[in-house]
Design a protein around this motif. Structure first.
Motif, mmCIF file in Angstrom:
data_model
loop_
_atom_site.group_PDB
_atom_site.id
_atom_site.type_symbol
_atom_site.label_atom_id
_atom_site.label_comp_id
_atom_site.label_asym_id
_atom_site.label_seq_id
_atom_site.Cartn_x
_atom_site.Cartn_y
_atom_site.Cartn_z
ATOM 1 N N ALA A 192 -14.442 56.411 30.659
ATOM 2 C CA ALA A 192 -13.434 57.138 29.911
ATOM 3 C C ALA A 192 -13.725 56.976 28.427
ATOM 4 N N TRP A 193 -14.238 55.930 27.805
ATOM 5 C CA TRP A 193 -14.810 55.607 26.614
ATOM 6 C C TRP A 193 -15.791 54.663 26.464
ATOM 7 N N THR A 194 -16.650 54.812 25.598
ATOM 8 C CA THR A 194 -17.915 53.720 25.456
ATOM 9 C C THR A 194 -18.341 53.598 24.108
ATOM 10 N N THR A 195 -18.941 52.605 23.687
ATOM 11 C CA THR A 195 -19.756 52.523 22.529
ATOM 12 C C THR A 195 -20.777 51.557 22.618
ATOM 13 N N PRO A 196 -21.886 51.911 22.179
ATOM 14 C CA PRO A 196 -23.055 51.168 22.066
ATOM 15 C C PRO A 196 -22.988 49.708 21.250
ATOM 16 N N VAL A 197 -23.372 48.780 21.717
ATOM 17 C CA VAL A 197 -23.440 47.247 21.308
ATOM 18 C C VAL A 197 -24.653 46.991 20.230
ATOM 19 N N MET A 198 -24.577 45.890 19.462
ATOM 20 C CA MET A 198 -25.450 45.841 18.357
ATOM 21 C C MET A 198 -25.588 44.329 18.358
ATOM 22 N N ARG A 199 -26.645 43.733 17.837
ATOM 23 C CA ARG A 199 -26.655 42.543 17.236
ATOM 24 C C ARG A 199 -26.040 42.145 16.059
ATOM 25 N N ARG A 221 -26.147 34.251 21.889
ATOM 26 C CA ARG A 221 -27.353 33.180 22.247
ATOM 27 C C ARG A 221 -26.647 32.106 22.935
ATOM 28 N N THR A 222 -25.535 32.235 23.360
ATOM 29 C CA THR A 222 -24.795 31.190 24.219
ATOM 30 C C THR A 222 -23.833 32.043 24.932
ATOM 31 N N PRO A 223 -23.322 31.351 26.214
ATOM 32 C CA PRO A 223 -22.157 31.927 27.189
ATOM 33 C C PRO A 223 -21.074 32.292 26.150
ATOM 34 N N LEU A 224 -20.330 33.195 26.358
ATOM 35 C CA LEU A 224 -19.161 33.566 25.812
ATOM 36 C C LEU A 224 -18.005 33.147 26.706
ATOM 37 N N ARG A 225 -17.002 32.682 26.319
ATOM 38 C CA ARG A 225 -15.829 32.092 27.305
ATOM 39 C C ARG A 225 -14.854 33.036 26.583
ATOM 40 N N LEU A 226 -14.299 33.839 27.236
ATOM 41 C CA LEU A 226 -13.114 34.528 27.338
ATOM 42 C C LEU A 226 -11.889 33.838 28.094
ATOM 43 N N THR A 227 -10.825 33.514 27.313
ATOM 44 C CA THR A 227 -9.722 32.838 27.783
ATOM 45 C C THR A 227 -8.716 33.850 28.368
ATOM 46 N N THR A 257 -2.135 42.358 32.635
ATOM 47 C CA THR A 257 -3.141 41.279 32.380
ATOM 48 C C THR A 257 -4.325 41.852 33.040
ATOM 49 N N LEU A 258 -5.540 41.550 32.413
ATOM 50 C CA LEU A 258 -6.713 41.950 33.025
ATOM 51 C C LEU A 258 -7.399 40.363 33.604
ATOM 52 N N CYS A 259 -8.086 40.510 34.684
ATOM 53 C CA CYS A 259 -8.661 39.585 35.579
ATOM 54 C C CYS A 259 -10.223 39.800 35.688
ATOM 55 N N PHE A 260 -10.810 38.722 36.275
ATOM 56 C CA PHE A 260 -12.315 38.825 36.461
ATOM 57 C C PHE A 260 -12.568 38.161 37.778
ATOM 58 N N ALA A 261 -12.738 38.757 38.690
ATOM 59 C CA ALA A 261 -13.063 38.187 40.113
ATOM 60 C C ALA A 261 -11.607 37.424 40.386
ATOM 61 N N GLY A 262 -10.602 37.943 40.058
ATOM 62 C CA GLY A 262 -9.124 37.245 40.444
ATOM 63 C C GLY A 262 -8.880 36.073 39.484
ATOM 64 N N CYS A 263 -9.673 35.858 38.309
ATOM 65 C CA CYS A 263 -9.293 34.620 37.513
ATOM 66 C C CYS A 263 -8.978 35.591 35.902
ATOM 67 N N PRO A 264 -8.022 34.723 35.321
ATOM 68 C CA PRO A 264 -7.676 35.608 34.069
ATOM 69 C C PRO A 264 -8.706 35.222 32.805
ATOM 70 N N SER A 265 -9.793 34.158 33.250
ATOM 71 C CA SER A 265 -10.704 33.837 32.310
ATOM 72 C C SER A 265 -11.896 34.165 32.983
ATOM 73 N N THR A 266 -12.983 34.456 32.086
ATOM 74 C CA THR A 266 -14.145 34.376 32.514
ATOM 75 C C THR A 266 -15.294 33.891 31.512
ATOM 76 N N ILE A 267 -16.481 33.535 32.002
ATOM 77 C CA ILE A 267 -17.677 33.229 31.043
ATOM 78 C C ILE A 267 -18.737 34.454 31.392
ATOM 79 N N ILE A 268 -19.146 35.020 30.198
ATOM 80 C CA ILE A 268 -20.230 35.841 30.192
ATOM 81 C C ILE A 268 -21.388 35.233 29.700
ATOM 82 N N PRO A 269 -22.225 35.171 30.596
ATOM 83 C CA PRO A 269 -23.699 34.619 30.128
ATOM 84 C C PRO A 269 -24.402 35.351 28.738
ATOM 85 N N ALA A 270 -25.141 34.323 28.261
ATOM 86 C CA ALA A 270 -25.835 34.948 27.128
ATOM 87 C C ALA A 270 -26.606 36.032 27.570
ATOM 88 N N HIS A 271 -26.499 37.176 27.057
ATOM 89 C CA HIS A 271 -27.562 38.572 27.324
ATOM 90 C C HIS A 271 -26.605 39.124 28.369
#
Length: 422
Positions: A38-45, A88-94, A114-128
């Motif tokens: 429905a919407w997107t944007t390219p990400v950058m460093r 460069r490090t894992p991103l912790r989204l609360t 409320t948005l969840c990730f695999a049923g949890c309200p928080s998530t950790i996105i690995p580097a890259h």
């Protein structure tokens, strides 16, 4: 510059009550969903922007970030994509939320989810890495504006982002991800060219599949520099509106990056178009057509303060044509229709030379006559109807390079909608 008229909502039903926190919406059943971009944007460093401030290098710490986007498809369910591609490090989204925008940083009552990730309200996105939220029930219509709020309790470090949003992004101290009012969101960047952070996409799903998406791929002229702040009047926005008015609604996804080059990476303009094409175009949900408008930054030579590097080696028309051929091959390998757009004029701009104009002419001649693309849009003539070699004065922002909203409307109007069909 005036914003386009607000289109009346097509919604005829009241939004449902919010599901319980961290309960995945019961529809669609596993394996049955058809998700549309429905919407997107390219990400950058993350990097220091040469002409306006961003929050990318410093990142976020105990702060809420509210970002507003306009979707080009509707549906009954929604989910978001987040990216830590350049972390460069894992991103912790609360925690995170989504709702319909009520103006500035405020949300419409009854639409907060409320948005969840695999049923949890928080998530950790690995580097890259990247992640997709669980679906939530939130009825949307084409051209609705949604607010996505991310809360980071811990320091994020430098942020994967999209440099130029032409829209306000709001920041609040502390956890305000479920605030309906926008009063806590007192921090924005001015002038509000704006950026989006970590947010890579919004997807919708509904009762019926839509036609496959059109992805607009290019540089700042696709990204929308010169459009109205918060006005949604870039050329892909106008194209989505044309398709909707014509009774042919389909997703139009903006994969433009300001200062982007086709052939080489840039600290200002991100990864080369050749390098990012698969991620930013072909990996989008249900892509059917790509509209390619890129190459001006490869051939013009300007000061870095204007967004391109003056010491870049000049390219030849042959090199640019080879680059376009590579995009076409990649698209066809994935069954995607490739539509080429002629490079727009920039005589009078800081980076114009007679040599660069000759290259532009050779590339445009090839795009128009070679038959390599499945179809061609003459964007150059849309901005220069009298073939003067310059953008008409009433169609650019004053720099002879970037269209204004009238120019972007002219570009969208030059597209034969039938040429986008597979």
């Amino acid at each position: 510059m005036n914003s386009p008229a607000v289109r009346p909502s097509l919604r005829t039903h009241a939004p449902p009550a919010e599901p319980a926190p961290c309960t995945i919406a019961p529809y669609p059943a596993a394996g049955a969903a058809v998700w549309h971009g429905a919407w997107t944007t390219p990400v950058m460093r993350p990097s220091a922007a040469p002409w306006f401030e961003t929050w990318a290098e410093q990142g976020f710490n105990s702060q809420s970030l509210r970002q507003i986007v306009r979707v080009h498809t509707g549906g009954t369910h929604v989910r978001i994509r987040l990216s830590n591609a350049y972390g460069r490090t894992p991103l912790r989204l609360t925690s995170a939320s989504i709702g319909r925008t009520a103006g500035a940083a405020a949300l419409h009552p009854g639409t907060m989810r409320t948005l969840c990730f695999a049923g949890c309200p928080s998530t950790i996105i690995p580097a890259h890495g990247s992640t997709v939220s669980d679906p939530v029930t939130l009825p949307t219509e084409p051209l609705d504006q949604l607010s996505i709020t991310l809360y980071f309790k811990e320091p994020t470090g430098p942020a994967t982002y999209h440099q130029l949003s032409m829209a306000h992004t709001y920041r609040a101290e502390g956890d305000h991800h479920r605030d309906l009012a926008g009063t806590a969101y007192t921090d924005t960047v001015e002038p509000a060219y704006g950026s989006w952070y970590y947010l890579e996409g919004v997807e919708t799903s509904g009762d019926h599949p839509l036609p496959r998406a059109v992805v607009a791929f290019g540089d700042s002229i696709t990204d929308g520099f010169g459009a109205t702040i918060d006005g949604n009047d870039r050329y892909p926005d106008f194209l989505a509106e044309r398709l909707l008015t014509a009774g042919r609604p389909r997703p139009v996804l903006n994969a433009g990056i300001g200062s982007n080059k086709l052939l080489t990476d840039s600290p200002v303009g991100g990864d080369a178009g050749l390098a990012r094409f698969t991620r930013d175009v072909l990996d989008q949900p249900r892509v059917g057509t790509v509209l390619v408008l890129i190459g001006v930054n490869d051939i013009q030579q300007t000061d870095p303060a204007n967004g391109t590097e003056g010491d870049s080696p000049p390219v030849t028309a042959g090199q640019l044509i080879d680059g376009h051929r590579a995009l076409i091959r990649a698209a066809r390998t994935r069954g995607v229709r490739a539509v080429g757009a002629t490079l727009t004029p920039f005589r009078g701009a800081a980076g114009w030379t007679a040599e660069s104009e000759a290259i532009r002419g050779q590339v445009n001649q090839w795009i128009s006559t070679s038959g390599a693309y499945d179809a061609v849009v003459d964007m150059g003539r849309a901005l220069d109807p009298d073939d003067t070699g310059r953008i008409r004065d009433d169609l650019h922002i004053g720099d002879h390079l970037h269209p204004n909203p009238s120019g972007y409307r002219a570009m969208a109007g030059a597209i034969d909608l039938a040429a986008l069909d597979q």
